[in-house]
Design a protein around this motif. Structure first.
Motif, PDB file in Angstrom:
ATOM      1  N   GLU A 153       0.908  -1.330   0.715  1.00 27.72           N
ATOM      2  CA  GLU A 153       0.045   0.117  -0.099  1.00 27.72           C
ATOM      3  C   GLU A 153       1.034   1.467   0.063  1.00 27.72           C
ATOM      4  O   GLU A 153       0.440   2.560  -0.434  1.00 27.72           O
ATOM      5  CB  GLU A 153      -1.126   0.176   1.791  1.00 27.72           C
ATOM      6  N   THR A 154       1.730   1.685   0.144  1.00 22.91           N
ATOM      7  CA  THR A 154       3.024   2.603   0.789  1.00 22.91           C
ATOM      8  C   THR A 154       4.243   2.198   0.594  1.00 22.91           C
ATOM      9  O   THR A 154       4.612   0.700   1.375  1.00 22.91           O
ATOM     10  CB  THR A 154       2.778   3.422   1.533  1.00 22.91           C
ATOM     11  N   LEU A 155       5.471   2.939   0.084  1.00 19.45           N
ATOM     12  CA  LEU A 155       6.327   2.563   0.334  1.00 19.45           C
ATOM     13  C   LEU A 155       6.903   3.636   0.775  1.00 19.45           C
ATOM     14  O   LEU A 155       8.869   3.508   1.976  1.00 19.45           O
ATOM     15  CB  LEU A 155       7.646   2.682  -0.421  1.00 19.45           C
ATOM     16  N   GLU A 156       6.238   4.911   1.403  1.00 20.40           N
ATOM     17  CA  GLU A 156       6.672   5.713   1.926  1.00 20.40           C
ATOM     18  C   GLU A 156       7.940   6.417   2.117  1.00 20.40           C
ATOM     19  O   GLU A 156       9.112   6.573   0.946  1.00 20.40           O
ATOM     20  CB  GLU A 156       6.588   5.662   3.632  1.00 20.40           C
ATOM     21  N   GLU A 157       8.896   5.594   3.475  1.00 21.01           N
ATOM     22  CA  GLU A 157      11.045   6.308   3.481  1.00 21.01           C
ATOM     23  C   GLU A 157      11.490   5.142   2.362  1.00 21.01           C
ATOM     24  O   GLU A 157      10.954   3.458   2.043  1.00 21.01           O
ATOM     25  CB  GLU A 157      11.227   6.122   4.619  1.00 21.01           C
ATOM     26  N   ASN A 158      12.238   5.587   1.871  1.00 19.16           N
ATOM     27  CA  ASN A 158      14.012   5.155   0.922  1.00 19.16           C
ATOM     28  C   ASN A 158      12.801   4.753  -0.404  1.00 19.16           C
ATOM     29  O   ASN A 158      13.389   3.308  -0.891  1.00 19.16           O
ATOM     30  CB  ASN A 158      14.286   3.596   1.896  1.00 19.16           C
ATOM     31  N   ALA A 159      11.747   5.101  -0.716  1.00 18.97           N
ATOM     32  CA  ALA A 159      10.949   4.882  -1.760  1.00 18.97           C
ATOM     33  C   ALA A 159      12.130   3.888  -2.958  1.00 18.97           C
ATOM     34  O   ALA A 159      11.580   3.310  -3.612  1.00 18.97           O
ATOM     35  CB  ALA A 159       9.982   5.240  -2.060  1.00 18.97           C
ATOM     36  N   ALA A 160      12.462   4.934  -2.982  1.00 22.26           N
ATOM     37  CA  ALA A 160      13.634   4.817  -4.417  1.00 22.26           C
ATOM     38  C   ALA A 160      14.101   3.755  -4.605  1.00 22.26           C
ATOM     39  O   ALA A 160      14.554   3.357  -5.215  1.00 22.26           O
ATOM     40  CB  ALA A 160      14.589   5.841  -4.056  1.00 22.26           C
ATOM     41  N   LEU A 161      14.654   3.506  -3.548  1.00 24.14           N
ATOM     42  CA  LEU A 161      15.542   2.481  -2.757  1.00 24.14           C
ATOM     43  C   LEU A 161      15.472   0.557  -3.586  1.00 24.14           C
ATOM     44  O   LEU A 161      15.674   0.190  -4.515  1.00 24.14           O
ATOM     45  CB  LEU A 161      16.188   2.076  -1.272  1.00 24.14           C
ATOM     46  N   TYR A 162      13.778   0.672  -2.922  1.00 23.35           N
ATOM     47  CA  TYR A 162      12.723  -0.653  -4.018  1.00 23.35           C
ATOM     48  C   TYR A 162      12.251  -0.255  -4.477  1.00 23.35           C
ATOM     49  O   TYR A 162      12.836  -1.195  -5.543  1.00 23.35           O
ATOM     50  CB  TYR A 162      11.634  -0.757  -2.749  1.00 23.35           C
ATOM     51  N   LYS A 163      11.617   1.643  -5.537  1.00 21.91           N
ATOM     52  CA  LYS A 163      11.913   0.817  -6.937  1.00 21.91           C
ATOM     53  C   LYS A 163      13.254   0.576  -8.124  1.00 21.91           C
ATOM     54  O   LYS A 163      12.544   0.564  -8.909  1.00 21.91           O
ATOM     55  CB  LYS A 163      10.854   2.252  -7.601  1.00 21.91           C
ATOM     56  N   ASN A 164      14.302   0.879  -7.529  1.00 15.97           N
ATOM     57  CA  ASN A 164      15.454   1.111  -8.487  1.00 15.97           C
ATOM     58  C   ASN A 164      15.395  -0.546  -8.655  1.00 15.97           C
ATOM     59  O   ASN A 164      16.708  -0.902  -9.706  1.00 15.97           O
ATOM     60  CB  ASN A 164      16.210   1.655  -7.946  1.00 15.97           C
ATOM     61  N   GLN A 165      15.105  -1.433  -7.876  1.00 15.46           N
ATOM     62  CA  GLN A 165      15.327  -2.808  -7.463  1.00 15.46           C
ATOM     63  C   GLN A 165      14.278  -3.817  -8.004  1.00 15.46           C
ATOM     64  O   GLN A 165      14.224  -4.707  -8.399  1.00 15.46           O
ATOM     65  CB  GLN A 165      16.215  -3.210  -6.794  1.00 15.46           C
ATOM     66  N   THR A 166      12.909  -3.630  -7.491  1.00 16.34           N
ATOM     67  CA  THR A 166      11.832  -4.437  -8.294  1.00 16.34           C
ATOM     68  C   THR A 166      10.825  -3.132  -8.887  1.00 16.34           C
ATOM     69  O   THR A 166      10.396  -1.952  -8.570  1.00 16.34           O
ATOM     70  CB  THR A 166      11.669  -5.146  -7.249  1.00 16.34           C
ATOM     71  N   SER A 167       9.617  -4.272  -9.834  1.00 17.61           N
ATOM     72  CA  SER A 167       8.593  -3.433 -10.444  1.00 17.61           C
ATOM     73  C   SER A 167       7.334  -3.180  -8.597  1.00 17.61           C
ATOM     74  O   SER A 167       7.474  -4.341  -8.218  1.00 17.61           O
ATOM     75  CB  SER A 167       8.234  -3.814 -11.140  1.00 17.61           C
ATOM     76  N   VAL A 168       6.908  -2.510  -8.676  1.00 17.05           N
ATOM     77  CA  VAL A 168       6.078  -2.368  -7.424  1.00 17.05           C
ATOM     78  C   VAL A 168       4.983  -1.499  -7.560  1.00 17.05           C
ATOM     79  O   VAL A 168       4.932  -0.604  -8.660  1.00 17.05           O
ATOM     80  CB  VAL A 168       7.051  -0.984  -6.275  1.00 17.05           C
ATOM     81  N   LYS A 169       3.787  -2.094  -7.277  1.00 17.84           N
ATOM     82  CA  LYS A 169       2.558  -2.050  -7.285  1.00 17.84           C
ATOM     83  C   LYS A 169       1.544  -1.141  -5.947  1.00 17.84           C
ATOM     84  O   LYS A 169       1.840  -2.292  -4.999  1.00 17.84           O
ATOM     85  CB  LYS A 169       2.086  -3.427  -8.361  1.00 17.84           C
ATOM     86  N   GLU A 170       1.784   0.221  -6.371  1.00 21.81           N
ATOM     87  CA  GLU A 170       1.697   0.889  -4.594  1.00 21.81           C
ATOM     88  C   GLU A 170      -0.021   0.665  -5.085  1.00 21.81           C
ATOM     89  O   GLU A 170      -0.844   1.095  -6.358  1.00 21.81           O
ATOM     90  CB  GLU A 170       1.981   1.575  -4.609  1.00 21.81           C
ATOM     91  N   VAL A 171      -0.682   0.534  -3.742  1.00 24.83           N
ATOM     92  CA  VAL A 171      -2.238   0.252  -4.034  1.00 24.83           C
ATOM     93  C   VAL A 171      -2.994   2.158  -2.304  1.00 24.83           C
ATOM     94  O   VAL A 171      -2.393   1.809  -1.398  1.00 24.83           O
ATOM     95  CB  VAL A 171      -3.307  -0.730  -3.500  1.00 24.83           C
ATOM     96  N   GLU A 172      -3.718   1.981  -3.231  1.00 24.52           N
ATOM     97  CA  GLU A 172      -4.539   3.456  -2.205  1.00 24.52           C
ATOM     98  C   GLU A 172      -5.401   2.404  -1.103  1.00 24.52           C
ATOM     99  O   GLU A 172      -5.665   2.038  -1.422  1.00 24.52           O
ATOM    100  CB  GLU A 172      -5.203   3.966  -3.005  1.00 24.52           C
ATOM    101  N   ILE A 173      -5.481   3.315   0.144  1.00 25.94           N
ATOM    102  CA  ILE A 173      -6.039   2.147   1.270  1.00 25.94           C
ATOM    103  C   ILE A 173      -7.331   3.030   1.577  1.00 25.94           C
ATOM    104  O   ILE A 173      -6.893   4.147   1.628  1.00 25.94           O
ATOM    105  CB  ILE A 173      -5.227   2.137   2.701  1.00 25.94           C
TER     106      ILE A 173
END
Length: 249
Positions: free
Chosen positions: A229-249
């Motif tokens: 649902e969110t990555l908030e902190e360090n989002a770039a660290l994760y998005k640079n290494q994998t595809s991320v599908k974020e959902v709204e709550i």
């Protein structure tokens, strides 16, 4: 106050309490907000704490594993929303693997009323799959009572007889260096095998799992799409290494 002294105070606070707010640390140390935020960032890099909105939380121990009763009621709204998004990825004619787990269990009511095949090692999934009328195969193996999962050599052997269009996995930890982790090495073997046997793999994780590291790794971040649902902190660290599908709550 020296940096190491502030670190000791922060870690001591988190030893007594599961979470601590930034303002509490400012009051205790007399440091500025920017200094405390910098301290928390460094302690997170050292894998001592996990940053959360407005503060920090102590890291789970590597072998900590809540039972299904505890998992099923924790972060329920987030898990349901993540599972709903995951179920939308299933198409008519798909052969899919659904991992044992509380978040993946929430997928089942949202699965399409179309011709699909499900293979699972999750005993808790069976009743819901039967109610949906979905053609289902249960792996062999030995039952792990704490998670109602089928694991072990028999589970791996039976899993190797299938190939999947998509695999949907649960996890205890998602970390930009350590990848996807779970406390039990035998469950990790099942998860890794399912990912390797699938054309596409997805890991369902609420934000509390982000930054956590459990004992046994079952995949690198780039081996599966992360649904959260969110990555908030360090989002770039994760998005640079994998595809991320974020959902709204």
């Amino acid at each position: 106050m020296l940096t190491e002294e502030r670190y000791s105070i922060i870690l001591a606070k988190l030893k007594s309490f599961e979470t601590v707010k930034i303002q509490e640390l400012i009051d205790i140390t007399g440091a500025s907000e920017s200094t405390i935020r910098r301290d928390l960032t460094e302690l997170e890099k050292k894998k001592f704490i996990k940053r959360i909105h407005g503060g920090a939380r102590r890291m789970e121990r590597k072998m900590d594993e809540p039972g299904m009763e505890e998992k099923s009621v924790k972060n329920l709204q987030q898990k349901q929303r993540i599972a709903q998004e995951a179920a939308r990825l299933v198409e008519e004619g798909d052969c899919i693997f659904i991992d044992a787990g509380s978040t993946t269990s929430h997928m089942i009511p949202y699965l399409p009323d179309q011709e699909i095949i499900v293979v699972t090692n999750g005993l808790m999934h069976i009743e819901a799959l039967m109610k949906k009328g979905i053609r289902t195969y249960l792996t062999g193996g030995i039952i792990k009572p704490k998670t109602n999962a089928l694991i072990g050599r028999g589970a791996i052997d039976s899993l190797n007889g299938y190939r999947f269009d998509k695999a949907f996995m649960g996890t205890n930890g998602v970390h930009y260096e350590s990848g996807y982790t779970t406390p039990d090495p035998e469950e990790a073997q099942m998860k890794a095998a399912a990912i390797s046997l699938s054309r596409e793999a997805f890991v369902l994780a609420d934000s509390e799992k982000i930054g956590e590291i459990a004992f046994a790794r079952f995949g690198e971040l780039n081996e599966a799409v992360l649904i959260t649902e969110t990555l908030e902190e360090n989002a770039a660290l994760y998005k640079n290494q994998t595809s991320v599908k974020e959902v709204e709550i």
